[in-house]
Design a protein around this motif. Sequence first.
Motif: not given
Length: 270
Positions: A226-231, A238-240
């Motif tokens: 699990s990890f996330a990207i902040y746009d 968004t969590r992947f």
Amino acid sequence: MKYAIISDIHANYDALSVVLEKCRELAIEDFICLGDIVGYNAEPERCLNAVRQLNLLGCVKGNHDEYVAGDSESMEGFNPHARKAVLWTKEQLVEEERQWLRERPLRQTIPNSNITIVHATLDSPEAWGYIFDIHHAADNFSYQFTQLCFCGHSHVPVAFCKKPITNSSEKPIIELYDWAYKRNEEYAPLDAGVADNITIDILPGYKYLINVGSVGQPRNNDPRASFAIYDRSAQTVTRFRLPYDIKSQQEKIRAAQLPERLALRLATGS
Ligand code: ZN
């Protein structure tokens, strides 16, 4: 501009490499690490080197990092498996690597951003408390002076937002349940191999406290990394969830003679 936020890698390079590959695909160049790079799994040095090679905008210390980097053998609240892994990890790292871990701050505000990061909680990061519910979130929000705060430590993705006060009857803090999505029989089987991504919008005037889950030892019954990207331009997080080669890491855990429980829990996400 997009940032990848990674946490609780816990010496699992099989999981980390899949996450980094995904970030390459998405052309993410900037990273934020929420601590616990080491501990539990079998590749501490490899993970540490990989993280140090990233363009890190910030990186805080986790409790496992602290115990591995320090000289004290007291590890309050640790079960025997975690303790054994810390002692083993200490032997795998050279002094310079332990020093780098030791020098990480407990909380950090990312320069030129609206982001604060912490491994555990902003109210007393050195106490290694957990944020599971609205009450814990409320304590944290009192010490959160940026719009976004990312945390780790529980290995369970949760997210809360604090509304701008509108009227006194409205609850100021709400949990964003979509983010805490749990995988169970009602959803796709575990081997579906499909990453389900969950995106939340960052609204002006609201504050957000977000646990991005764990790369290397997920615990919410979903074994995928699990990890996330902040746009930053779209104002979304968004969590992947990504499947990785769990068997490979289990074999490395066994070869290192780390506790069997540490290998087994990877398969169940517990
Ligand atoms: Zn951890």
